[in-house]
Scaffold this active site. Structure first.
Site, PDB file in Angstrom:
ATOM      1  N   HIS A   1       4.605   0.678   1.347  1.00 39.07           N
ATOM      2  CA  HIS A   1       4.776  -0.604   2.032  1.00 39.07           C
ATOM      3  C   HIS A   1       4.655  -1.727   1.013  1.00 39.07           C
ATOM      4  O   HIS A   1       3.686  -1.776   0.268  1.00 39.07           O
ATOM      5  CB  HIS A   1       3.708  -0.743   3.120  1.00 39.07           C
ATOM      6  CG  HIS A   1       3.588  -2.124   3.670  1.00 39.07           C
ATOM      7  ND1 HIS A   1       4.674  -2.827   4.143  1.00 39.07           N
ATOM      8  CD2 HIS A   1       2.528  -2.946   3.827  1.00 39.07           C
ATOM      9  CE1 HIS A   1       4.264  -4.017   4.557  1.00 39.07           C
ATOM     10  NE2 HIS A   1       2.971  -4.120   4.368  1.00 39.07           N
TER      11      HIS A   1
ATOM     12  N   GLU B   1      -3.545  -1.477   6.474  1.00 38.83           N
ATOM     13  CA  GLU B   1      -2.328  -0.962   7.108  1.00 38.83           C
ATOM     14  C   GLU B   1      -2.368   0.549   7.334  1.00 38.83           C
ATOM     15  O   GLU B   1      -1.322   1.158   7.602  1.00 38.83           O
ATOM     16  CB  GLU B   1      -1.093  -1.328   6.280  1.00 38.83           C
ATOM     17  CG  GLU B   1      -0.744  -2.798   6.266  1.00 38.83           C
ATOM     18  CD  GLU B   1      -0.310  -3.357   7.634  1.00 38.83           C
ATOM     19  OE1 GLU B   1      -0.289  -2.609   8.628  1.00 38.83           O
ATOM     20  OE2 GLU B   1      -0.007  -4.565   7.682  1.00 38.83           O
TER      21      GLU B   1
ATOM     22  N   SER C   1      -8.365  -0.890   0.528  1.00 44.47           N
ATOM     23  CA  SER C   1      -8.119  -2.271   0.928  1.00 44.47           C
ATOM     24  C   SER C   1      -8.454  -3.243  -0.209  1.00 44.47           C
ATOM     25  O   SER C   1      -9.513  -3.131  -0.842  1.00 44.47           O
ATOM     26  CB  SER C   1      -8.991  -2.580   2.147  1.00 44.47           C
ATOM     27  OG  SER C   1      -8.862  -3.924   2.510  1.00 44.47           O
TER      28      SER C   1
ATOM     29  N   HIS D   1       5.787  -6.095  -0.079  1.00 47.69           N
ATOM     30  CA  HIS D   1       6.136  -7.447   0.364  1.00 47.69           C
ATOM     31  C   HIS D   1       7.125  -8.058  -0.618  1.00 47.69           C
ATOM     32  O   HIS D   1       6.991  -9.215  -0.989  1.00 47.69           O
ATOM     33  CB  HIS D   1       4.881  -8.328   0.419  1.00 47.69           C
ATOM     34  CG  HIS D   1       3.885  -7.934   1.457  1.00 47.69           C
ATOM     35  ND1 HIS D   1       2.661  -8.558   1.585  1.00 47.69           N
ATOM     36  CD2 HIS D   1       3.921  -7.004   2.435  1.00 47.69           C
ATOM     37  CE1 HIS D   1       1.993  -8.012   2.587  1.00 47.69           C
ATOM     38  NE2 HIS D   1       2.730  -7.060   3.119  1.00 47.69           N
TER      39      HIS D   1
ATOM     40  N   ASN E   1       0.827  -1.200   0.000  1.00 47.60           N
ATOM     41  CA  ASN E   1       0.000   0.000   0.000  1.00 47.60           C
ATOM     42  C   ASN E   1       0.863   1.251   0.000  1.00 47.60           C
ATOM     43  O   ASN E   1       2.039   1.209   0.340  1.00 47.60           O
ATOM     44  CB  ASN E   1      -1.006  -0.015   1.162  1.00 47.60           C
ATOM     45  CG  ASN E   1      -0.463  -0.729   2.381  1.00 47.60           C
ATOM     46  OD1 ASN E   1       0.332  -0.165   3.113  1.00 47.60           O
ATOM     47  ND2 ASN E   1      -0.829  -1.998   2.545  1.00 47.60           N
TER      48      ASN E   1
HETATM   49 ZN   LIG Z   1       1.862  -5.862   4.480  1.00 53.81          ZN
END
Ligand SMILES: [Zn+2]
Length: 216
Positions: free
Chosen positions: A95, A76, A45, A97, A29
């Site tokens: 953010h 988040e 989301s 991953h 995000n």
């Molecule tokens: Zn995450």
């Protein structure tokens, strides 16, 4: 619609992130602090970034209230507003991953500042924030601690946070952290990385902060 330009900027960066392979599907995000410094725009989301339009961006205040937008904000969002409350020197939070940085985060190992670009743009080693469940303010506070004097941190068993004076800068932080993680892991095969001296890191960091990449 309020804050149309900022919403567009977030949507564009979301698509860029998807194409950069820093993230897959709806994970990750992005947020951008607005000029009043009281509100920020954040991705919603669970939406595919390819489908995202400016209307989908949610405007929130730093207490976590929705100011404008029809969608649910990213789970988040506490991570984002906790950072904005404490870090008055930055305007954007990304953010992700990404794989290698997440591998370091899962091993709970910091990424040493062993290459020039990481030293410049992050400001030193990438610390691992203490583990808390996703979506909690506790996670946000742990990340703020790990971000002290840095533009990036790892979230234990989770992923990466990059911050910056612009969305592009926060995104570049995430890319350089992913690259730093790959180098750290690859260097294990030849005995491991050697971290730079703090004096040299500080010199490169100051050069980066003051000489280029400024976004005012
Ligand atoms: Zn995450």
């Amino acid at each position: 619609m309020l804050y149309i330009e900022e919403r567009k900027e977030i949507v564009e960066m979301g698509k860029k992130m998807l194409n950069s392979a820093l993230t897959i599907g709806t994970w990750g995000n992005i947020s951008l602090l607005l000029d009043n410094k009281e509100f920020f725009g954040i991705t919603p989301s669970g939406m595919d970034y390819n489908q995202l339009t400016p209307e989908d961006i949610v405007i929130m205040d730093l207490a976590g209230n929705i100011v404008d937008g029809k969608k649910k904000p990213s789970i988040e969002s506490p991570l984002h507003y906790t950072i904005y409350r404490e870090r008055k020197d930055i305007k954007a939070v990304v953010h992700t991953h990404s794989i290698y940085a997440s591998a370091m985060a899962a091993a709970r190992k910091p990424i040493p500042a062993a290459v020039e670009d990481l030293a410049q743009i992050v400001g030193g080693s990438v610390r691992v924030a203490e583990y808390y469940l996703p979506g909690t303010e506790e996670l946000g506070k742990a990340v703020v601690d790990a971000l002290q004097d840095r533009y990036g941190a790892l979230l234990a068993n989770h992923g990466v946070v990059g911050i910056g004076r612009s969305l592009q800068e926060a995104m570049t932080v995430c890319e350089i952290i992913e690259k730093g993680a790959r180098i750290t892991i690859a260097a294990q095969g030849v005995g491991g990385v050697v971290e730079l001296e703090q004096e040299d890191i500080d010199f490169m960091r100051n050069f980066f902060l003051n000489s280029y990449g400024q976004d005012n």
